[in-house]
Write a protein that holds these residues in place. Structure first.
Motif, mmCIF file in Angstrom:
data_model
loop_
_atom_site.group_PDB
_atom_site.id
_atom_site.type_symbol
_atom_site.label_atom_id
_atom_site.label_comp_id
_atom_site.label_asym_id
_atom_site.label_seq_id
_atom_site.Cartn_x
_atom_site.Cartn_y
_atom_site.Cartn_z
ATOM 1 N N LEU A 1 0.830 -1.207 0.000
ATOM 2 C CA LEU A 1 0.000 0.000 0.000
ATOM 3 C C LEU A 1 0.862 1.255 0.000
ATOM 4 O O LEU A 1 0.606 2.204 -0.759
ATOM 5 N N LEU A 2 1.890 1.268 0.835
ATOM 6 C CA LEU A 2 2.715 2.463 1.006
ATOM 7 C C LEU A 2 3.544 2.740 -0.252
ATOM 8 O O LEU A 2 3.495 3.839 -0.821
ATOM 9 N N PHE A 3 4.284 1.747 -0.698
ATOM 10 C CA PHE A 3 5.148 1.942 -1.857
ATOM 11 C C PHE A 3 4.357 1.868 -3.163
ATOM 12 O O PHE A 3 4.621 2.652 -4.088
ATOM 13 N N GLY A 4 3.417 0.945 -3.225
ATOM 14 C CA GLY A 4 2.595 0.857 -4.437
ATOM 15 C C GLY A 4 1.753 2.097 -4.643
ATOM 16 O O GLY A 4 1.577 2.568 -5.774
ATOM 17 N N PRO B 1 12.939 -1.546 8.956
ATOM 18 C CA PRO B 1 11.913 -1.017 9.862
ATOM 19 C C PRO B 1 11.007 -0.004 9.147
ATOM 20 O O PRO B 1 11.393 0.622 8.156
ATOM 21 N N SER B 2 9.818 0.149 9.687
ATOM 22 C CA SER B 2 8.855 1.080 9.099
ATOM 23 C C SER B 2 9.423 2.486 8.986
ATOM 24 O O SER B 2 9.181 3.193 7.995
ATOM 25 N N LEU B 3 10.170 2.908 9.998
ATOM 26 C CA LEU B 3 10.754 4.244 9.991
ATOM 27 C C LEU B 3 11.690 4.424 8.797
ATOM 28 O O LEU B 3 11.660 5.460 8.122
ATOM 29 N N ALA B 4 12.501 3.434 8.521
ATOM 30 C CA ALA B 4 13.418 3.516 7.382
ATOM 31 C C ALA B 4 12.655 3.567 6.063
ATOM 32 O O ALA B 4 13.045 4.289 5.139
ATOM 33 N N ALA B 5 11.563 2.817 5.977
ATOM 34 C CA ALA B 5 10.757 2.821 4.761
ATOM 35 C C ALA B 5 10.130 4.199 4.529
ATOM 36 O O ALA B 5 10.126 4.715 3.399
ATOM 37 N N LEU B 6 9.613 4.804 5.603
ATOM 38 C CA LEU B 6 9.036 6.146 5.482
ATOM 39 C C LEU B 6 10.093 7.160 5.063
ATOM 40 O O LEU B 6 9.839 8.022 4.212
ATOM 41 N N CYS B 7 11.270 7.077 5.649
ATOM 42 C CA CYS B 7 12.346 8.004 5.305
ATOM 43 C C CYS B 7 12.770 7.831 3.845
ATOM 44 O O CYS B 7 13.051 8.823 3.150
ATOM 45 N N ALA B 8 12.802 6.590 3.369
ATOM 46 C CA ALA B 8 13.193 6.339 1.975
ATOM 47 C C ALA B 8 12.182 6.949 1.011
ATOM 48 O O ALA B 8 12.559 7.591 0.019
ATOM 49 N N LEU B 9 10.896 6.761 1.299
ATOM 50 C CA LEU B 9 9.865 7.337 0.430
ATOM 51 C C LEU B 9 9.898 8.857 0.471
ATOM 52 O O LEU B 9 9.744 9.521 -0.573
ATOM 53 N N ALA B 10 10.073 9.415 1.650
ATOM 54 C CA ALA B 10 10.164 10.871 1.771
ATOM 55 C C ALA B 10 11.345 11.401 0.969
ATOM 56 O O ALA B 10 11.240 12.440 0.299
ATOM 57 N N ALA B 11 12.473 10.687 1.005
ATOM 58 C CA ALA B 11 13.662 11.113 0.265
ATOM 59 C C ALA B 11 13.410 11.100 -1.237
ATOM 60 O O ALA B 11 13.821 12.027 -1.958
ATOM 61 N N VAL B 12 12.729 10.064 -1.731
ATOM 62 C CA VAL B 12 12.419 9.989 -3.164
ATOM 63 C C VAL B 12 11.495 11.135 -3.572
ATOM 64 O O VAL B 12 11.720 11.798 -4.599
ATOM 65 N N ALA B 13 10.452 11.380 -2.774
ATOM 66 C CA ALA B 13 9.485 12.424 -3.113
ATOM 67 C C ALA B 13 10.122 13.813 -3.062
ATOM 68 O O ALA B 13 9.896 14.648 -3.946
ATOM 69 N N VAL B 14 10.913 14.065 -2.031
ATOM 70 C CA VAL B 14 11.602 15.362 -1.932
ATOM 71 C C VAL B 14 12.613 15.505 -3.068
ATOM 72 O O VAL B 14 12.726 16.578 -3.699
ATOM 73 N N GLY B 15 13.336 14.434 -3.362
ATOM 74 C CA GLY B 15 14.298 14.473 -4.460
ATOM 75 C C GLY B 15 13.638 14.794 -5.788
ATOM 76 O O GLY B 15 14.175 15.553 -6.599
#
Length: 379
Positions: free
Chosen positions: A300-303, A345-359
Motif C-alpha cells: 500500500l505504502l510503496f505501491g 523497519p517502518s521508519l526507514a521505509a518512510l524516510c526512503a519514500l520521503a527522500a524519493v518524493a523530496v528528491g
C-alpha cells in the motif's frame, strides 16, 4: 452532467460555491470510511473490494461537481438539491463499514437515490438524453441497489459491473459530452479540493496513531516528521507543478470534454486512490516504527506512491502528448525499492519514500528554473 447549452449565465466568472465546499465535508468522512475498509484487509482482494465501493462514492461527487460547473447552482433550489445528494452520500459513507454485510441495501439505495436527484437537477423536467447521468440512473443505480440484496460473491460481482459501467459511460457517451460547455476554472479547482481531502486523510493517518501512543518515543517523533515530509512532498508534486498545467490544458483544449473525462475524472480517481493507499500504509507504519512492514502494508505504502507518480505520466500525455520522465522515473525508483520495503523497519521505509518524493521536487525545481533562465536569456 448537464444538457448541452444549459451553462449558467455566470460562466465567465464561475467559482466554487460555499454550498459545494459544505457538500465536500461529507466526502471527508467518506474517504475515512473507505480507508478504514482498506485497513481491515490489505490484500489485493481487499483493495479491489474497497475500490468497488469508492468508485460510486467518487462518481456521485464527480456528477455533482460537473452539475455545478455547467449550471448556476448558487440559488436555493439547487443548494437544497446538492445538500440532498450530500445526505445520500452520507448514508453511503455510513454504510461502508458493513457494506459487505447487513448495510449493503443502504449503500445501494443511497447511491440510487443520489442518482435520481442528480438526474432531476440536470433534466429540470425536460427529459433525459443518453448521457452519463441517464446511464447511471437506469444501469449502475439499479445494479447497486440489486447487489445490496445479494450475498457474496454475487454482491461484489454485481457492484463491480456497476462500477465498470460508471467508468465506461463517459467514453461511450463522448458524442454527447463534446457538446457540453465546461468552465475551465471551476473543475480543476474542484478536483484539486478532492485531492486535498485525500491528503487530509494522510494527516489523520500520521497524527492518529502518534496521539494515541502512551509514550511518544524518539522513533515515533521521527516517524511523524518523515511521514509529514512525505505528505508535503506529495502535495508539492501536484499543486506546485501540475495544478496550473491541468487548468491550462482545459482552457486551451480543442475538445474540453476529453480533458474532463481523461485527466480529471479518470486521472484524479487514480491520484486519490493512490493517496488513500499511502495514508493507510502510513497509519500502519506509524503504529510500530521500529518493526518491519508487513507485505500488504509495504504494498500500500510503496505501491500507492508509485501509482501516484506514474499517474502524472498518464495525465501529462493526455494533456500535452509529452511524457513526464521525472515522475515516471520516481515511480520506477519506488517500485525498485518495494521488494526491500518489508526487510527494513517502518521508519526507514518512510524516510526512503520521503527522500524519493523530496528528491523529485528538487529535480523538477532545478529543471524548471533552468528552463526559465534559458528562456529569459533568449528573449
Amino acid at each position: 452532467m448537464s444538457e448541452p447549452g444549459t451553462t449558467g449565465e455566470r460562466l465567465s466568472q464561475k467559482r466554487v460555491t460555499w454550498a459545494e465546499l459544505f457538500f465536500d465535508l461529507v466526502f471527508v468522512f467518506a474517504v475515512t470510511e473507505v480507508s478504514a475498509l482498506l485497513h481491515h484487509d490489505h490484500s489485493w482482494a481487499g483493495a479491489g473490494r474497497a475500490l468497488v465501493i469508492f468508485i460510486p462514492i467518487y462518481w456521485v461527487w464527480v456528477g455533482t461537481s460537473v452539475l455545478a460547473n455547467t449550471h448556476d447552482v448558487d440559488n436555493p433550489l439547487n443548494r437544497l438539491g446538492i445538500f440532498a445528494i450530500g445526505l445520500c452520500s452520507l448514508f453511503m459513507a455510513l454504510a461502508t463499514p458493513g457494506v459487505y454485510g447487513d448495510r449493503g441495501v443502504l449503500f445501494g439505495a443511497s447511491y440510487f437515490a443520489a442518482r435520481i436527484l442528480l438526474a432531476a437537477l440536470v433534466s429540470r423536467g425536460r427529459g433525459l438524453v443518453l448521457s452519463p447521468v441517464s446511464v447511471a440512473l437506469f444501469v449502475s443505480g439499479p445494479l447497486l441497489l440489486i447487489g445490496g440484496f445479494l450475498d457474496e460473491p454475487a454482491r461484489v460481482t454485481v457492484w463491480a459491473i456497476a462500477a465498470f459501467s460508471d467508468l465506461a459511460t463517459p467514453a461511450l457517451t463522448r458524442r454527447w459530452l463534446v457538446k457540453v460547455r465546461f468552465h475551465p476554472e471551476h473543475l480543476p479547482e474542484r478536483f484539486g479540493l478532492f485531492l486535498i481531502i485525500a491528503l487530509g486523510e494522510s494527516i489523520v493517518a500520521i497524527g492518529g496513531p502518534a496521539a494515541s501512543a502512551t509514550d511518544l518515543k524518539g522513533a515515533v517523533v521521527v516517524a511523524v516528521a518523515a511521514a509529514f515530509v512525505l505528505a508535503c512532498a506529495l502535495w508539492w508534486v501536484y499543486f506546485a507543478f501540475a495544478a496550473d498545467a491541468v487548468r491550462h490544458a482545459l482552457e486551451t483544449a480543442s475538445v474540453r470534454a476529453d480533458v474532463v473525462r481523461r485527466v480529471l475524472s479518470y486521472g484524479h480517481l487514480s491520484f486519490i486512490a493512490a493517496i488513500i493507499a499511502v495514508a493507510v500504509g502510513m497509519a500502519e507504519a506509524m503504529v510500530r516504527p521500529g518493526e518491519h512492514l508487513h507485505d500488504g502494508v509495504a504494498g500500500l505504502l510503496f505501491g500507492g506512491c508509485a501509482l501516484y507518480f506514474a499517474t502524472f505520466g498518464y495525465t501529462r500525455w493526455q494533456m500535452f502528448r509529452k511524457w513526464s520522465t521525472t515522475r515516471l522515473g520516481a515511480a520506477a525508483v519506488v517500485l525498485a525499492l518495494l521488494p526491500f520495503a518489508h526487510l527494513v523497519p517502518s521508519l526507514a521505509a518512510l524516510c526512503a519514500l520521503a527522500a524519493v518524493a523530496v528528491g523529485l521536487n528538487v529535480v523538477e525545481h532545478l529543471v524548471v528554473s533552468r528552463a526559465v533562465r534559458s528562456e529569459a536569456a533568449q528573449s
